[in-house]
Design a protein around this motif. Structure first.
Motif, PDB file in Angstrom:
ATOM      1  N   UNK A 257      12.982  28.576  20.325  1.00  0.00           N
ATOM      2  CA  UNK A 257      13.397  29.495  19.262  1.00  0.00           C
ATOM      3  C   UNK A 257      14.458  28.845  18.378  1.00  0.00           C
ATOM      4  N   UNK A 258      15.414  28.168  19.014  1.00  0.00           N
ATOM      5  CA  UNK A 258      16.461  27.477  18.260  1.00  0.00           C
ATOM      6  C   UNK A 258      15.881  26.349  17.409  1.00  0.00           C
ATOM      7  N   UNK A 259      14.850  25.684  17.949  1.00  0.00           N
ATOM      8  CA  UNK A 259      14.244  24.546  17.236  1.00  0.00           C
ATOM      9  C   UNK A 259      13.445  24.995  16.019  1.00  0.00           C
ATOM     10  N   UNK A 260      12.786  26.166  16.111  1.00  0.00           N
ATOM     11  CA  UNK A 260      11.861  26.597  15.066  1.00  0.00           C
ATOM     12  C   UNK A 260      12.482  27.544  14.036  1.00  0.00           C
ATOM     13  N   UNK A 261      13.489  28.266  14.400  1.00  0.00           N
ATOM     14  CA  UNK A 261      14.008  29.330  13.526  1.00  0.00           C
ATOM     15  C   UNK A 261      15.231  28.887  12.738  1.00  0.00           C
ATOM     16  N   UNK A 262      15.373  29.496  11.553  1.00  0.00           N
ATOM     17  CA  UNK A 262      16.530  29.263  10.669  1.00  0.00           C
ATOM     18  C   UNK A 262      16.716  27.782  10.328  1.00  0.00           C
ATOM     19  N   UNK A 263      15.611  27.137  10.040  1.00  0.00           N
ATOM     20  CA  UNK A 263      15.669  25.724   9.636  1.00  0.00           C
ATOM     21  C   UNK A 263      15.517  25.621   8.131  1.00  0.00           C
ATOM     22  N   UNK A 264      16.321  24.756   7.521  1.00  0.00           N
ATOM     23  CA  UNK A 264      16.167  24.489   6.097  1.00  0.00           C
ATOM     24  C   UNK A 264      15.422  23.175   5.918  1.00  0.00           C
ATOM     25  N   UNK A 265      14.430  23.173   5.036  1.00  0.00           N
ATOM     26  CA  UNK A 265      13.579  22.015   4.823  1.00  0.00           C
ATOM     27  C   UNK A 265      13.566  21.655   3.344  1.00  0.00           C
ATOM     28  N   UNK A 266      13.004  20.486   3.041  1.00  0.00           N
ATOM     29  CA  UNK A 266      12.728  20.105   1.663  1.00  0.00           C
ATOM     30  C   UNK A 266      11.550  19.155   1.661  1.00  0.00           C
ATOM     31  N   UNK A 267      10.837  19.120   0.535  1.00  0.00           N
ATOM     32  CA  UNK A 267       9.684  18.239   0.417  1.00  0.00           C
ATOM     33  C   UNK A 267      10.166  16.823   0.172  1.00  0.00           C
ATOM     34  N   UNK A 268       9.626  15.861   0.930  1.00  0.00           N
ATOM     35  CA  UNK A 268      10.096  14.477   0.793  1.00  0.00           C
ATOM     36  C   UNK A 268       9.252  13.651  -0.168  1.00  0.00           C
TER      37      UNK A 268
ATOM     38  N   UNK B 183      13.678  27.590  28.253  1.00  0.00           N
ATOM     39  CA  UNK B 183      12.706  26.937  27.377  1.00  0.00           C
ATOM     40  C   UNK B 183      12.445  27.770  26.123  1.00  0.00           C
ATOM     41  N   UNK B 184      12.275  29.090  26.303  1.00  0.00           N
ATOM     42  CA  UNK B 184      12.005  29.953  25.164  1.00  0.00           C
ATOM     43  C   UNK B 184      13.154  29.922  24.163  1.00  0.00           C
ATOM     44  N   UNK B 185      14.389  29.970  24.656  1.00  0.00           N
ATOM     45  CA  UNK B 185      15.562  29.929  23.775  1.00  0.00           C
ATOM     46  C   UNK B 185      15.637  28.603  23.042  1.00  0.00           C
ATOM     47  N   UNK B 186      15.286  27.546  23.740  1.00  0.00           N
ATOM     48  CA  UNK B 186      15.333  26.209  23.145  1.00  0.00           C
ATOM     49  C   UNK B 186      14.336  26.090  22.001  1.00  0.00           C
TER      50      UNK B 186
END
Length: 208
Positions: free
Chosen positions: A6-17, A1-4
């Protein structure tokens, strides 16, 4: 669960919609609009209420209300203590508080109530005669006149747009569906809270 997670929250690229924006790397917060966001936010603020020692509270997502019966200066002091604890918790958890949106709101039947100046981060919070809460405008008299007037005005605008856009419609069923969806639903939202007792308020709602 912790790894999952971490993968979901970290190193994500976003942009304002809602504006022209280049992609950027998110360093905090959660992705907006996903099903996990409410759960993750609740987990994040789960211990917030533990720091509140002297006040009652109501919390819904990122909306928090502290309240206490103020009979003396001591009561006002204790409420201020909880506000200080709250702000410190936010600092420790790197959670920004929009102080401009914070306000003081009082219910009383006293002619001369004890109005104390409460502060957040040494900024005196403004005192309001009305406050919006989840789509309902609450006023100090609890007669909901301001909410009803605002709701009626908004509903007339919706009705006007609907009338202009449906002049060529011949289907009575389609018109009823549009009316119930965009007009009547606005009149019935949380009506158990603001249901009027005064005849003049009842009449302006009936006209719609």
């Amino acid at each position: 669960m912790q790894t999952w997670l971490h993968s979901y929250l970290c190193n994500r690229t976003l942009y304002f919609n809602n504006a022209v924006s280049h992609e950027f790397l998110s360093t905090s917060g959660v992705p907006q609009g996903s099903n996990l966001v409410p759960l993750l936010f609740i987990l994040f603020i789960n211990d917030l209420t533990c720091v509140l020692k002297y006040s009652e509270y109501l919390i819904f997502a990122d909306d928090l209300k502290l309240f206490r019966l103020i009979r003396s200066n001591l009561d006002a002091y204790l409420l201020q203590r909880d506000l200080d604890y709250l702000f410190k918790w936010c600092l420790d958890n790197k959670l920004h508080v929009n102080i401009e949106k914070c306000s003081i709101f009082s219910y009383t039947r006293k002619a001369e109530p004890l109005n104390h100046n409460y502060k957040l981060n040494n900024f005196v919070s403004s005192r309001s005669n009305s406050v919006p809460d989840l789509g309902i405008i609450f006023d100090t008299k609890l007669d909901f006149s301001q909410h009803i007037n605002a709701m009626v005005s908004q509903t007339y605008r919706r009705l006007g747009i609907l009338k202009r856009k449906t002049r060529e419609f011949s289907s009575e069923i389609a018109l009823k569906v549009l009316y119930y969806t965009h007009v009547r639903s606005n009149l019935e939202y949380c009506s158990i809270m603001w249901d009027p007792n005064y005849r003049n308020k009842i009449e302006i709602i009936k006209r719609i």
